[in-house]
Design an enzyme around this catalytic site. Structure first.
Site, PDB file in Angstrom:
ATOM      1  N   GLN A  35      37.785  13.490   1.060  1.00 32.82           N
ATOM      2  CA  GLN A  35      38.399  14.767   1.390  1.00 32.82           C
ATOM      3  C   GLN A  35      39.858  14.572   1.799  1.00 32.82           C
ATOM      4  O   GLN A  35      40.281  13.465   2.120  1.00 32.82           O
ATOM      5  CB  GLN A  35      37.610  15.442   2.512  1.00 32.82           C
ATOM      6  CG  GLN A  35      37.354  14.543   3.715  1.00 32.82           C
ATOM      7  CD  GLN A  35      36.043  14.821   4.458  1.00 32.82           C
ATOM      8  OE1 GLN A  35      35.347  15.785   4.167  1.00 32.82           O
ATOM      9  NE2 GLN A  35      35.717  13.987   5.433  1.00 32.82           N
ATOM     10  N   HIS A  66      32.164  21.537  20.937  1.00 28.38           N
ATOM     11  CA  HIS A  66      31.443  20.273  21.166  1.00 28.38           C
ATOM     12  C   HIS A  66      30.387  20.413  22.266  1.00 28.38           C
ATOM     13  O   HIS A  66      29.299  19.851  22.169  1.00 28.38           O
ATOM     14  CB  HIS A  66      32.435  19.147  21.487  1.00 28.38           C
ATOM     15  CG  HIS A  66      33.209  18.723  20.283  1.00 28.38           C
ATOM     16  ND1 HIS A  66      34.571  18.514  20.289  1.00 28.38           N
ATOM     17  CD2 HIS A  66      32.809  18.499  19.007  1.00 28.38           C
ATOM     18  CE1 HIS A  66      34.968  18.162  19.081  1.00 28.38           C
ATOM     19  NE2 HIS A  66      33.924  18.147  18.285  1.00 28.38           N
ATOM     20  N   ASP A 110      28.732   9.705   9.947  1.00 28.89           N
ATOM     21  CA  ASP A 110      29.704  10.529   9.207  1.00 28.89           C
ATOM     22  C   ASP A 110      30.009   9.841   7.886  1.00 28.89           C
ATOM     23  O   ASP A 110      30.125   8.619   7.815  1.00 28.89           O
ATOM     24  CB  ASP A 110      30.991  10.717  10.011  1.00 28.89           C
ATOM     25  CG  ASP A 110      31.834  11.867   9.465  1.00 28.89           C
ATOM     26  OD1 ASP A 110      31.939  12.909  10.157  1.00 28.89           O
ATOM     27  OD2 ASP A 110      32.372  11.743   8.338  1.00 28.89           O
ATOM     28  N   ASP A 141      26.416   8.640   4.058  1.00 32.26           N
ATOM     29  CA  ASP A 141      26.064  10.022   3.745  1.00 32.26           C
ATOM     30  C   ASP A 141      24.852  10.434   4.590  1.00 32.26           C
ATOM     31  O   ASP A 141      23.793   9.801   4.522  1.00 32.26           O
ATOM     32  CB  ASP A 141      25.732  10.127   2.255  1.00 32.26           C
ATOM     33  CG  ASP A 141      25.579  11.574   1.813  1.00 32.26           C
ATOM     34  OD1 ASP A 141      25.267  12.436   2.669  1.00 32.26           O
ATOM     35  OD2 ASP A 141      25.766  11.851   0.617  1.00 32.26           O
ATOM     36  N   ASP A 160      26.661  18.286  12.776  1.00 36.28           N
ATOM     37  CA  ASP A 160      28.030  18.715  13.101  1.00 36.28           C
ATOM     38  C   ASP A 160      28.868  18.487  11.845  1.00 36.28           C
ATOM     39  O   ASP A 160      29.686  17.578  11.772  1.00 36.28           O
ATOM     40  CB  ASP A 160      28.535  17.866  14.279  1.00 36.28           C
ATOM     41  CG  ASP A 160      29.955  18.227  14.683  1.00 36.28           C
ATOM     42  OD1 ASP A 160      30.531  19.165  14.110  1.00 36.28           O
ATOM     43  OD2 ASP A 160      30.481  17.547  15.578  1.00 36.28           O
ATOM     44  N   THR A 162      30.957  19.753   8.122  1.00 34.38           N
ATOM     45  CA  THR A 162      31.926  20.689   7.575  1.00 34.38           C
ATOM     46  C   THR A 162      31.174  21.901   7.010  1.00 34.38           C
ATOM     47  O   THR A 162      29.947  21.936   7.001  1.00 34.38           O
ATOM     48  CB  THR A 162      32.727  20.006   6.451  1.00 34.38           C
ATOM     49  OG1 THR A 162      31.818  19.206   5.691  1.00 34.38           O
ATOM     50  CG2 THR A 162      33.789  19.094   6.990  1.00 34.38           C
ATOM     51  N   ASP A 163      31.910  22.879   6.514  1.00 32.93           N
ATOM     52  CA  ASP A 163      31.299  24.076   5.922  1.00 32.93           C
ATOM     53  C   ASP A 163      30.432  23.676   4.725  1.00 32.93           C
ATOM     54  O   ASP A 163      30.590  22.581   4.175  1.00 32.93           O
ATOM     55  CB  ASP A 163      32.400  25.042   5.459  1.00 32.93           C
ATOM     56  CG  ASP A 163      33.248  25.506   6.634  1.00 32.93           C
ATOM     57  OD1 ASP A 163      32.758  25.414   7.768  1.00 32.93           O
ATOM     58  OD2 ASP A 163      34.388  25.932   6.413  1.00 32.93           O
ATOM     59  N   PRO A 167      31.133  17.698   0.368  1.00 32.06           N
ATOM     60  CA  PRO A 167      30.084  16.752   0.747  1.00 32.06           C
ATOM     61  C   PRO A 167      29.125  17.306   1.789  1.00 32.06           C
ATOM     62  O   PRO A 167      28.077  16.739   2.066  1.00 32.06           O
ATOM     63  CB  PRO A 167      30.852  15.547   1.304  1.00 32.06           C
ATOM     64  CG  PRO A 167      32.201  16.038   1.654  1.00 32.06           C
ATOM     65  CD  PRO A 167      32.482  17.221   0.762  1.00 32.06           C
TER      66      PRO A 167
END
Ligand code: SAM
Length: 282
Positions: A35, A66, A110, A141, A160, A162-163, A167
């Site tokens: 990304q 958080h 992550d 992944d 937690d 990304t949209d 990925p």
């Protein structure tokens, strides 16, 4: 996108809105293997991290997100010892999780090591707990991680991510929740950021409840909280589990042994109150 080099702006085509922050400098830009990551210095919100054009966090308000991704679910579980964080590469959720003395192991998985390495440089306070002996940082992944994990190996899973684009997309699927359910212990809980109740009720929030239930969770519960740098300024996370999620360790939350800036036991209860338009859907 940047407007005339003094503003960073995130346009929301679905809602015809945009949120902008006045910036004083671009500190970093790179295309990682996964990304595009950008870091800006803003005028009033401290540093800003952007992934693929979407605001991830700022110094000024990340504490709300958080804390709400961590403390409600951890105080809902009777005794959380083993915690898995999928995504969360900025390490802010990990730091909150490790404030709980009951936690013996917190694994953060992550996909993109660069997010963590850049956070260590630009958001060092979020990485305060990275060297805690209970913390494990993995770069893999999250989808494969839960597929490969042994049955009943975690008490709490925090997604937690990304949209649901790029990925992060599969992290919102029934199949993913089924694997989460399989690798959770008996009273295990999964929580995921569920975007804006105002803008994403039909597209994300409602399907998340349905998919978590289809994956074997008898109960689901959404927590609402403000997050001014995310679309509409109103954000949420949704918990799935197999007991009444309205009950939580309220005494422990009231007498918590660590500092928070947003979360407390009253916020915990208040965050589950549903506005009328959400009642029939979630
Ligand atoms: N609070 C943020 C938000 O909602 O805008 C999320 C922050 S955190 C930086 C999101 C992380 O999810 C990123 O670091 C990204 O690398 C990670 N991620 C995306 N897809 C992933 C996957 N399939 N497995 C593991 N991590 C993933």
């Amino acid at each position: 996108m940047t407007l005339d080099n003094t503003w960073f702006s995130e346009p929301q085509s679905g809602s015809g809105t945009a949120f902008s922050l006045k910036i004083t400098a671009k500190l970093h830009e790179e295309q990682s293997q996964f990304q595009k990551i950008e870091i800006y210095q803003t005028e009033h919100f401290g540093k800003l991290m952007v992934i693929d054009g979407y605001i991830m966090l700022t110094d000024r308000d990340n504490f709300i997100y958080h804390e709400m991704m961590s403390h409600p679910v951890l105080f809902s579980h009777p005794n959380p010892e083993k915690v898995l964080i999928i995504g969360g590469g900025d390490c802010g959720t990990l730091r909150e999780v490790l404030k709980h003395d009951s936690v013996k192991l917190a694994q953060q998985v992550d996909i993109d090591e660069r997010v963590t390495r850049l956070s260590e440089i630009h958001f060092p306070e979020l990485c305060d707990a990275n060297n805690d002996p209970r913390a494990e940082l993995h770069f893999a992944d999250g989808i494969n991680w839960v597929k490969d994990a042994a049955d009943a190996s975690y008490d709490v899973i925090i997604v937690d991510s990304t949209d649901p684009i790029g990925p992060g997309e599969v992290l919102f699927s029934t199949e993913f929740y089924k694997n989460c359910h399989r690798i959770l212990t008996k009273n295990g809980l999964v929580v995921q950021q569920s975007e804006s109740p105002l803008l994403h009720l039909d597209s994300i929030l409602m399907p998340m409840h349905q998919r978590m239930k289809a994956a074997g969770n008898s109960h689901t519960l959404t927590f609402n909280f403000p997050q001014c740098v995310y679309p509409s300024g109103w954000w949420s996370c949704t918990v799935g589990g197999n007991f009444d999620l309205a009950s939580f360790r309220e005494n422990d939350a009231r007498n918590k042994t660590f500092n928070t800036l947003y979360y407390n036991s009253d916020i915990h209860k208040a965050a589950t109150a549903l506005p009328e338009f959400m009642k029939t859907t979630v």
